[in-house]
Design a protein around this motif. Structure first.
Motif, PDB file in Angstrom:
ATOM      1  N   ARG A 108       0.812  -1.226   0.000  1.00  0.00           N
ATOM      2  CA  ARG A 108       0.000   0.000   0.000  1.00  0.00           C
ATOM      3  C   ARG A 108       0.841   1.270   0.000  1.00  0.00           C
ATOM      4  O   ARG A 108       0.313   2.353  -0.204  1.00  0.00           O
ATOM      5  CB  ARG A 108      -0.962   0.017   1.199  1.00  0.00           C
ATOM      6  CG  ARG A 108      -1.985  -1.094   1.142  1.00  0.00           C
ATOM      7  CD  ARG A 108      -2.916  -0.976  -0.072  1.00  0.00           C
ATOM      8  NE  ARG A 108      -3.518  -2.256  -0.368  1.00  0.00           N
ATOM      9  CZ  ARG A 108      -3.606  -2.791  -1.596  1.00  0.00           C
ATOM     10  NH1 ARG A 108      -3.166  -2.137  -2.634  1.00  0.00           N
ATOM     11  NH2 ARG A 108      -4.132  -3.960  -1.782  1.00  0.00           N
TER      12      ARG A 108
ATOM     13  N   GLY B 113       2.908   1.953  -5.639  1.00  0.00           N
ATOM     14  CA  GLY B 113       1.785   1.847  -6.559  1.00  0.00           C
ATOM     15  C   GLY B 113       1.433   0.455  -7.037  1.00  0.00           C
ATOM     16  O   GLY B 113       0.262   0.097  -7.090  1.00  0.00           O
TER      17      GLY B 113
ATOM     18  N   SER C  14      -5.171   4.693  -2.718  1.00  0.00           N
ATOM     19  CA  SER C  14      -4.087   5.019  -3.640  1.00  0.00           C
ATOM     20  C   SER C  14      -4.167   6.476  -4.092  1.00  0.00           C
ATOM     21  O   SER C  14      -3.194   7.030  -4.594  1.00  0.00           O
ATOM     22  CB  SER C  14      -4.113   4.086  -4.847  1.00  0.00           C
ATOM     23  OG  SER C  14      -5.176   4.447  -5.710  1.00  0.00           O
TER      24      SER C  14
END
Lengths: 81, 193
Positions: B39, B42, B138
């Motif tokens: 996490r 990417g 993200s």
């Protein structure tokens, strides 16, 4: 809709510390005193607890077996003493 | 064998045992290290590379680890430093638009969409799909995301996160607070629009 009194703003402010168990005892008393009487905040606190658990579970990916194997091999390759 | 030779042999044997213990303990933590790494960066490929590099360095510098201290934090410290070396942070996070949404933002959105009582349901969080959680995470800018990942996914304490990222604990707390708010805002955008 439950009444949203000024105490709720204070409660929102204490949310992170309360859930992280990082409040001073006096602040815990303030937060819990308010939560006892306020459905609005109590619902949101419980929701936040569930949300955190859900985020942790959703974002957790297990290590690929191949990588685990590679790491174990690195150990065998690392220079001897 | 002389006294000194015997002492030398004992020392070498003790070191070897210490090293084996270290390596075993480090490997047992691989799943948790990967979970956080996955996490922080990417892609899966990047995460795998980073974890491998971390273990190469950890196995090489095992003697700088103090037995009995938090090895998981020690490994993550190596990992975040390697990640920095890769130049990720050379591109600073651009300034965000001021974010004024409160901590209750997502709960309020859900309540508005599903009714106040919906918040009482255990399954209300499942309105947000797991894919949405990953996607929203993200989209949180790096500085904030790192802290959220370490504390909320890696389950590190504020103090450990501060040590791993080499920032003051107050910074951890404020980034965590802000990061969680951004995450909730992204989740609302992903799931409720």
């Amino acid at each position: 809709m439950t009444d949203h009194d000024p105490g709720c703003e204070k409660c929102e402010e204490l949310l992170q510390g309360y859930l992280d168990r990082d409040l001073a005892p006096a602040e815990v008393v303030v937060a819990e005193g308010h939560l006892d009487g306020c459905d609005y905040c109590r619902r949101r606190y419980r929701f936040e607890e569930r949300l955190r658990r859900y985020i942790r579970i959703s974002a957790s990916e297990r290590i690929p077996a191949g990588l685990r194997q590679k790491l174990a091999e690195l150990r065998d390759q690392s220079p001897a003493l | 064998m002389s006294e000194t030779e015997a002492a030398g042999a004992r020392r070498i044997a003790a070191e070897a045992r210490g090293r084996v213990r270290f390596e075993e303990e480090a490997l047992e933590l691989a799943d948790q290290v990967y979970r956080v790494a996955r996490r922080l960066v990417g892609t899966r490929e990047e995460a795998e590379e980073l974890v491998q590099e971390t273990y190469v360095r950890a196995f090489r510098s095992w003697s700088s680890y103090t037995p009995g201290t938090n090895m998981r934090a020690w490994l993550l410290r190596i990992l975040t430093n390697l990640n920095l070396d890769r130049g990720r942070k050379i591109q600073r996070t651009p300034d965000l638009q001021p974010l004024e949404e409160g901590d209750y933002f997502l709960a309020n959105k859900l309540a508005a969409a599903e009714g106040e009582q919906a918040l009482d349901q255990e399954r209300v969080v499942e309105k947000l799909s797991q894919d949405n959680v990953v996607e929203a995470l993200s989209e949180v800018p790096h500085d904030f995301r790192d802290v959220v990942v370490l504390v909320d996914i890696g389950e590190f304490s504020y103090a450990d996160a501060a040590q791993i990222l080499d920032v003051p604990i107050g910074t951890v707390m404020s980034r965590l607070h802000r990061g969680r708010r951004i995450l909730k805002q992204k989740l609302a955008e992903e799931s409720l629009t």
